[in-house]
Scaffold this active site. Structure first.
Site, PDB file in Angstrom:
ATOM      1  N   LYS A  54       0.843  -1.204   0.000  1.00 47.97           N
ATOM      2  CA  LYS A  54       0.000   0.000   0.000  1.00 47.97           C
ATOM      3  C   LYS A  54       0.879   1.255   0.000  1.00 47.97           C
ATOM      4  CE  LYS A  54      -3.215   2.656   2.810  1.00 47.97           C
ATOM      5  NZ  LYS A  54      -4.371   2.639   3.667  1.00 47.97           N
ATOM      6  N   HIS A  70     -10.759 -34.505 -31.499  1.00 48.95           N
ATOM      7  CA  HIS A  70     -11.261 -33.133 -31.544  1.00 48.95           C
ATOM      8  C   HIS A  70     -12.497 -32.963 -30.665  1.00 48.95           C
ATOM      9  CE1 HIS A  70      -8.433 -31.695 -34.547  1.00 48.95           C
ATOM     10  NE2 HIS A  70      -8.578 -32.879 -35.114  1.00 48.95           N
TER      11      HIS A  70
END
Ligand SMILES: NC(=O)c1ncn([C@@H]2O[C@H](COP(=O)(O)O)[C@@H](O)[C@H]2O)c1NC=O
Length: 558
Positions: free
Chosen positions: A159, A319
């Site tokens: 911070k 696939h």
């Protein structure tokens, strides 16, 4: 244990001016690390650069042991470390020194009034919470590894990055030493370090939260602990079963893949952080080249398809679509039947089995180029046969991960979340099906219909699947209208279409798709129903003397 700091008199806060790039010299560092690797070199380097060191318990002991001057944090706070280390750095003399914004004259004045020296650098790494969970430690031991003081310092420093640099891993020590020798970090560098630090504490807390939810809560309620995997379906918020207000699961990279769906795409496999590996993603690879991105997607589709059946089942996938699924009394027979559905497409496929692979099945698999075999186990003889094939990847999976999983799907700028589709709807039980037309199916035909209904869920929509003898005979997938899917299924089945049964993952919107099946000799069909033209569709079957069952449940897969 303090070794007197030799860096001379502390530099007053107000003198820590920064240059045009916001560079601030490093004069005083707070060091508190669980992972002590590289610590001595770091401490020595910082000391040589004139940085005063303040440190906690065993970190300070290690620094002092290396002959580097260090101030114990207790000396700073005037308060002993206590409660088995639960309180070490949680003190205003520490946190005022980390949080003072040195750009603000009033903060600088307050520090002077309070007699607190600011820190320019915080080096902290956290208790190994996830490793402790993974080691199988008991609940109390895991709780003790929830770091509190560490994240507090890291967040405070992040911070206050305009004044303080924060480093959370030994990987960053070289950068720290270079900065110490070079006049400090620039503002941009401190901001980047802050971003990394916040990501570290966020991931840490998310892992703690997931473990608390999945292990601590059931344990506290006297239940058996669950194994955490994907985000669990919510039980709160907007009503039972509603999606959660936030999706907070942290995913940890388990394996970097060679590339993604295409060679120019980067990819990796992730697992839920803070949980033991489970399901397909936790598989043990027994043989073969590393798994590719497409191998994983096909293996996932095949594994799910095989586990949609309670009987012994083999699914062959390419696939992400099945080229064959079959159930039988043994895995070799199931594989023969699944492979026979579409031998052309099965070349280079991924095979999943819901029972251990036998030597007989392995002999059959070895005759066909196969990318991956996924199974709960491999008989010794099967491994002997399959490991002779250099390229086939063999994955042993403990069991499907199960649980109330959420499915996540990215969309541009967002994420879609849904509960997983399961074969648990009332319409998935043939006993609930509505006979819309034709004779009630004989036992063997009904068994084929039940099999086809379970199997069609594995086919990408629009899905139409033909089956006979508990094996698929033709699969029509991924078409943008149902009539083309029906044509594809029939074309793939060839002569086998006559006498097969069919399943459709969603209703026939018109009679035309069903007509394709009827013309090919399909004798019984199962489909959800619910189209405004259901009557028309059913009438076509009636005219052909075929049987139609309606399930009332849909199983789209996209
Ligand atoms: N409670 C506290 O005040 C506290 N302050 C620092 N720690 C942690 O203690 C560890 C270092 O302790 P030591 O220097 O004693 O090995 C670090 O991982 C740090 O994150 C703390 N521990 C846990 O909460």
């Amino acid at each position: 244990m303090t070794v007197p700091a030799a860096a001379g008199a502390p530099v007053p806060a107000a003198d820590r001016s920064s240059d045009g790039a916001g560079r601030r010299p490093l004069r005083r560092a707070l060091v508190s690390v669980w992972d002590k690797s590289g610590l001595e070199e770091l401490a020595r380097g910082l000391h040589e650069a004139g940085v005063e060191l303040v440190s906690t318990g065993s970190t300070a002991a290690r620094i002092a042991g290396a002959g580097v001057p260090v101030t114990a944090v207790e000396e700073l706070t005037g308060f002993p470390e206590c409660l088995d280390g639960r309180v070490k750095t949680l003190h205003p003399r520490v946190h005022a020194g980390v949080l003072a914004d040195l750009r603000r004259p009033e903060h600088v004045a307050q520090l002077a009034d309070l007699g607190v020296e600011p820190f320019d650098l915080v080096v902290v790494n956290l208790y190994p919470f996830e490793q402790t969970v993974a080691s199988g430690a008991d609940v109390d031991q895991c709780v003790e590894q929830v770091d509190v003081g560490g994240p507090t310092m890291v967040r405070a420093a992040a911070k206050n990055h305009p004044s303080v640099a924060v480093v959370t891993s030994p990987d960053g020590y070289d950068q720290v030493l270079a900065a110490a020798a070079g006049g400090g970090f620039t503002l941009a560098e401190r901001a980047r370090l802050a971003a990394r630090a916040f990501a570290v504490t966020a991931a840490y807390d998310a892992a703690v939260a997931a473990w608390t939810r999945d292990v601590l809560v059931p344990a506290a309620a006297g239940e058996a602990p669950e194994v955490s995997e994907a985000p669990e379906a919510p039980r709160d918020d907007a009503g039972a079963g509603a999606p959660p207000a936030r999706v907070d699961q942290v995913w940890e990279r388990a394996e970097v893949l060679r590339y993604g769906e295409n060679p120019h795409q980067a990819a990796a496999l992730y697992r839920p952080a803070g949980a033991a590996p489970t399901g397909l993603a936790g598989a043990e690879q027994l043989h073969g080249k590393p798994m590719s991105f497409n191998n994983w997607t096909d293996a996932d589709a095949a594994w799910r398809a095989a586990h949609d059946h309670e009987q012994t089942c083999v699914a062959v996938v390419k696939h992400a679509n099945p080229c064959g699924i079959a159930v039988a009394d043994d895995v070799a027979a199931a594989h023969r039947a699944a492979h026979a559905c579409d031998p052309v497409s099965a070349f280079g496929g991924v095979i999943a089995v819901n029972r251990p692979v036998s030597a007989a099945m392995a002999e059959q698999v070895a005759e066909v180029f196969t990318e991956v075999v996924v199974a709960p186990g491999f008989a010794d003889g099967a491994l002997d046969v399959l490991t002779r094939k250099k390229n086939v990847r063999l994955l042993r999976v403990g069991s499907p991960s199960g649980g109330d999983r959420l499915e996540l799907k990215p969309v541009d700028g967002g994420l879609l979340v849904q509960t997983a589709d399961r074969l648990q709807a009332p319409g998935d039980d043939p006993a609930t099906w509505e006979l819309a037309t034709g004779e009630a199916a004989a036992e063997d035909v009904l068994a084929d219909l039940a099999f086809a209904w379970r199997a069609v869920r594995a086919v990408r929509s629009n899905a139409v699947l033909l089956a006979r003898g508990l094996a698929t005979t033709g699969v029509g997938m991924g078409q943008v209208n149902r009539v083309d899917s029906a044509r594809l299924a029939v074309a793939r089945a060839g002569e086998r279409a006559a006498g097969s049964v069919a399943a459709s993952d969603a209703f026939f919107p018109f009679a035309d798709g069903l007509q394709v099946l009827l013309d090919a000799g399909v004798r019984a069909v199962v489909q959800p129903g619910g189209s405004v033209r259901d009557e028309e569709v059913v009438a076509a079957a009636r005219a052909a003397g075929a049987t139609v069952y309606l399930t009332g449940t849909r199983h789209f897969t996209h």
